[in-house]
Design a protein around this motif. Sequence first.
Motif, PDB file in Angstrom:
ATOM      1  N   VAL A 180       0.836  -1.206   0.000  1.00  0.00           N
ATOM      2  CA  VAL A 180       0.000   0.000   0.000  1.00  0.00           C
ATOM      3  C   VAL A 180       0.870   1.254   0.000  1.00  0.00           C
ATOM      4  O   VAL A 180       1.798   1.375   0.804  1.00  0.00           O
ATOM      5  CB  VAL A 180      -0.932   0.036   1.232  1.00  0.00           C
ATOM      6  CG1 VAL A 180      -1.808   1.291   1.199  1.00  0.00           C
ATOM      7  CG2 VAL A 180      -1.793  -1.217   1.296  1.00  0.00           C
ATOM      8  N   VAL A 181       0.549   2.167  -0.907  1.00  0.00           N
ATOM      9  CA  VAL A 181       1.166   3.493  -0.937  1.00  0.00           C
ATOM     10  C   VAL A 181       0.042   4.520  -0.867  1.00  0.00           C
ATOM     11  O   VAL A 181      -0.892   4.475  -1.668  1.00  0.00           O
ATOM     12  CB  VAL A 181       2.000   3.713  -2.211  1.00  0.00           C
ATOM     13  CG1 VAL A 181       2.562   5.138  -2.243  1.00  0.00           C
ATOM     14  CG2 VAL A 181       3.134   2.697  -2.298  1.00  0.00           C
ATOM     15  N   VAL A 182       0.131   5.424   0.093  1.00  0.00           N
ATOM     16  CA  VAL A 182      -0.904   6.438   0.284  1.00  0.00           C
ATOM     17  C   VAL A 182      -0.349   7.813  -0.066  1.00  0.00           C
ATOM     18  O   VAL A 182       0.689   8.224   0.468  1.00  0.00           O
ATOM     19  CB  VAL A 182      -1.420   6.441   1.738  1.00  0.00           C
ATOM     20  CG1 VAL A 182      -2.412   7.594   1.958  1.00  0.00           C
ATOM     21  CG2 VAL A 182      -2.078   5.110   2.069  1.00  0.00           C
ATOM     22  N   GLY A 183      -1.028   8.498  -0.973  1.00  0.00           N
ATOM     23  CA  GLY A 183      -0.745   9.907  -1.216  1.00  0.00           C
ATOM     24  C   GLY A 183      -1.541  10.696  -0.196  1.00  0.00           C
ATOM     25  O   GLY A 183      -2.773  10.702  -0.228  1.00  0.00           O
ATOM     26  N   THR A 184      -0.862  11.327   0.753  1.00  0.00           N
ATOM     27  CA  THR A 184      -1.561  11.963   1.868  1.00  0.00           C
ATOM     28  C   THR A 184      -2.305  13.218   1.426  1.00  0.00           C
ATOM     29  O   THR A 184      -2.141  13.706   0.311  1.00  0.00           O
ATOM     30  CB  THR A 184      -0.583  12.302   3.003  1.00  0.00           C
ATOM     31  OG1 THR A 184       0.485  13.108   2.489  1.00  0.00           O
ATOM     32  CG2 THR A 184      -0.011  11.026   3.609  1.00  0.00           C
ATOM     33  N   CYS A 185      -3.113  13.732   2.329  1.00  0.00           N
ATOM     34  CA  CYS A 185      -3.991  14.863   2.032  1.00  0.00           C
ATOM     35  C   CYS A 185      -3.220  16.013   1.392  1.00  0.00           C
ATOM     36  O   CYS A 185      -2.209  16.472   1.934  1.00  0.00           O
ATOM     37  CB  CYS A 185      -4.653  15.349   3.319  1.00  0.00           C
ATOM     38  SG  CYS A 185      -5.805  16.725   3.081  1.00  0.00           S
ATOM     39  N   PRO A 186      -3.665  16.488   0.238  1.00  0.00           N
ATOM     40  CA  PRO A 186      -2.982  17.618  -0.400  1.00  0.00           C
ATOM     41  C   PRO A 186      -3.186  18.902   0.394  1.00  0.00           C
ATOM     42  O   PRO A 186      -4.100  19.009   1.212  1.00  0.00           O
ATOM     43  CB  PRO A 186      -3.655  17.704  -1.774  1.00  0.00           C
ATOM     44  CG  PRO A 186      -5.004  17.107  -1.570  1.00  0.00           C
ATOM     45  CD  PRO A 186      -4.813  16.012  -0.553  1.00  0.00           C
ATOM     46  N   ASP A 187      -2.324  19.855   0.164  1.00  0.00           N
ATOM     47  CA  ASP A 187      -2.403  21.142   0.842  1.00  0.00           C
ATOM     48  C   ASP A 187      -3.454  22.001   0.152  1.00  0.00           C
ATOM     49  O   ASP A 187      -3.211  22.563  -0.919  1.00  0.00           O
ATOM     50  CB  ASP A 187      -1.030  21.817   0.794  1.00  0.00           C
ATOM     51  CG  ASP A 187      -1.000  23.138   1.550  1.00  0.00           C
ATOM     52  OD1 ASP A 187      -2.072  23.597   1.997  1.00  0.00           O
ATOM     53  OD2 ASP A 187       0.093  23.712   1.684  1.00  0.00           O
ATOM     54  N   LEU A 188      -4.626  22.105   0.764  1.00  0.00           N
ATOM     55  CA  LEU A 188      -5.713  22.873   0.159  1.00  0.00           C
ATOM     56  C   LEU A 188      -5.441  24.370   0.185  1.00  0.00           C
ATOM     57  O   LEU A 188      -6.145  25.141  -0.458  1.00  0.00           O
ATOM     58  CB  LEU A 188      -7.030  22.560   0.869  1.00  0.00           C
ATOM     59  CG  LEU A 188      -7.486  21.094   0.789  1.00  0.00           C
ATOM     60  CD1 LEU A 188      -8.821  20.915   1.497  1.00  0.00           C
ATOM     61  CD2 LEU A 188      -7.579  20.623  -0.654  1.00  0.00           C
ATOM     62  N   ARG A 199      -7.559  30.258   3.391  1.00  0.00           N
ATOM     63  CA  ARG A 199      -6.377  29.596   2.841  1.00  0.00           C
ATOM     64  C   ARG A 199      -5.425  29.162   3.950  1.00  0.00           C
ATOM     65  O   ARG A 199      -4.882  28.058   3.924  1.00  0.00           O
ATOM     66  CB  ARG A 199      -5.659  30.531   1.872  1.00  0.00           C
ATOM     67  CG  ARG A 199      -4.348  29.962   1.332  1.00  0.00           C
ATOM     68  CD  ARG A 199      -3.680  30.916   0.377  1.00  0.00           C
ATOM     69  NE  ARG A 199      -4.474  31.096  -0.827  1.00  0.00           N
ATOM     70  CZ  ARG A 199      -4.155  31.942  -1.804  1.00  0.00           C
ATOM     71  NH1 ARG A 199      -3.080  32.700  -1.697  1.00  0.00           N
ATOM     72  NH2 ARG A 199      -4.917  32.039  -2.872  1.00  0.00           N
ATOM     73  N   TRP A 200      -5.209  30.024   4.932  1.00  0.00           N
ATOM     74  CA  TRP A 200      -4.288  29.693   6.019  1.00  0.00           C
ATOM     75  C   TRP A 200      -4.822  28.537   6.851  1.00  0.00           C
ATOM     76  O   TRP A 200      -4.076  27.641   7.244  1.00  0.00           O
ATOM     77  CB  TRP A 200      -4.065  30.927   6.908  1.00  0.00           C
ATOM     78  CG  TRP A 200      -3.558  32.111   6.146  1.00  0.00           C
ATOM     79  CD1 TRP A 200      -2.740  32.093   5.043  1.00  0.00           C
ATOM     80  CD2 TRP A 200      -3.859  33.483   6.396  1.00  0.00           C
ATOM     81  NE1 TRP A 200      -2.508  33.371   4.602  1.00  0.00           N
ATOM     82  CE2 TRP A 200      -3.174  34.252   5.405  1.00  0.00           C
ATOM     83  CE3 TRP A 200      -4.619  34.153   7.351  1.00  0.00           C
ATOM     84  CZ2 TRP A 200      -3.244  35.644   5.369  1.00  0.00           C
ATOM     85  CZ3 TRP A 200      -4.681  35.534   7.310  1.00  0.00           C
ATOM     86  CH2 TRP A 200      -4.001  36.269   6.328  1.00  0.00           C
ATOM     87  N   VAL A 201      -6.120  28.575   7.131  1.00  0.00           N
ATOM     88  CA  VAL A 201      -6.735  27.495   7.909  1.00  0.00           C
ATOM     89  C   VAL A 201      -6.679  26.183   7.126  1.00  0.00           C
ATOM     90  O   VAL A 201      -6.345  25.127   7.675  1.00  0.00           O
ATOM     91  CB  VAL A 201      -8.193  27.848   8.265  1.00  0.00           C
ATOM     92  CG1 VAL A 201      -8.875  26.669   8.955  1.00  0.00           C
ATOM     93  CG2 VAL A 201      -8.237  29.077   9.161  1.00  0.00           C
ATOM     94  N   ALA A 202      -6.989  26.249   5.836  1.00  0.00           N
ATOM     95  CA  ALA A 202      -6.972  25.043   5.003  1.00  0.00           C
ATOM     96  C   ALA A 202      -5.584  24.428   4.963  1.00  0.00           C
ATOM     97  O   ALA A 202      -5.428  23.202   5.027  1.00  0.00           O
ATOM     98  CB  ALA A 202      -7.443  25.384   3.588  1.00  0.00           C
ATOM     99  N   ARG A 203      -4.553  25.267   4.865  1.00  0.00           N
ATOM    100  CA  ARG A 203      -3.181  24.741   4.836  1.00  0.00           C
ATOM    101  C   ARG A 203      -2.843  24.038   6.148  1.00  0.00           C
ATOM    102  O   ARG A 203      -2.289  22.936   6.150  1.00  0.00           O
ATOM    103  CB  ARG A 203      -2.193  25.877   4.571  1.00  0.00           C
ATOM    104  CG  ARG A 203      -0.723  25.464   4.782  1.00  0.00           C
ATOM    105  CD  ARG A 203       0.248  26.464   4.214  1.00  0.00           C
ATOM    106  NE  ARG A 203       0.231  26.404   2.760  1.00  0.00           N
ATOM    107  CZ  ARG A 203      -0.060  27.426   1.980  1.00  0.00           C
ATOM    108  NH1 ARG A 203      -0.374  28.592   2.511  1.00  0.00           N
ATOM    109  NH2 ARG A 203      -0.051  27.297   0.671  1.00  0.00           N
TER     110      ARG A 203
END
Length: 354
Positions: A180-188, A199-203
């Motif tokens: 298993v390889v997981v691409g972790t949550c992208p930086d929104l 934007r700051w909160v999402a990051r």
Amino acid sequence: MAAAQVSRARVARRIATAAAYGGGGLGLLGVGLIGLLVTESRLAVRAVGLLEGDPPPADGVYGAAFADPESDQPPLVLAFLGDSTAAGLGVTAGEETPGALLATGLASVAERRVRLVNVARSGAQSVELAGQVELALPHRPELAVIIIGANDVTKHTPAALAVRQLGETVRALRASGCQVVVGTCPDLGTIKPVQPPLRWVARRLSRQLAAAQTIAVVEQGGRTVSLGSLLGPEFAARPEMFAADRYHPSAQGYATAAMALLPSLCAALDLWPEESGPRIEAEQVLPMAVAAAAAAGRSGTEVAAAERLGDLGRRWAQVKLRLRLGLPDSSESIPEAGSGSANSHPGTGDVRAT
């Protein structure tokens, strides 16, 4: 260690611990903060817009041009799980989806055909991974790629709950013998239409979730690759890296992400010895939470268990920053005729699904 990394490590370990013990109350956003950001969220949704239609069909067998025509070896089975980034929403042709790109890349390295089974769904949250695993396991995948987390952030899923569900998914896949390889949550926070303060909160929330995901995945025997803001700088300079909604990647954007993931997929399958594989730019062995926090802050970083530490491998992790691998020509990404059908469909009730 930077203060931000220390804080991220502490939060990641707290979320992962709550997940392990069944906690679900650690929300990604506090109630008061949600109220303050409702207006910003609505404006962001309007600015981003919507992509209509389903991700293109991509299931099938890839890489016949790379395989030995006289070999009777069956295709390697690659499963894709997760949200619309895993499904490939934003492109018009199946061979442009990340699953097809990585299936072709694996085939070129393994010199073996690869069968792609994509059960990802647009709008999926971590809670839906259990159902996707049930769809994938009958195909007996040897390798699974999971990309998940963005919708957990945007839909305010409790972080501990999302992480626990991801960990259970990895455990089920590993129990079947699947890597298993997981691409972790992208930086929104890299999404251009999203404005401060959202934007700051999402990051911050994206990186906290990505770090906690890393701990859960590695402790269950998988490995992670930090997607983070991998595409951010390139998207800022090259608008063509975005799809029409300026939110999902275009074909070029997916290719960039696939190049970052491919070395870790090959390593998971032992397709080459480490000394003969792509050059590793940096490598460290760190405490698990510190490794997870470091990876969340640097896109393209792989985290896996530190096997050489034996019983301590669950508490320590090996962090590698691999150089991206080039992908084969897109003309090699066309699956064999009649070899499969699409499994990717949009979710329901999610106006800003990813």
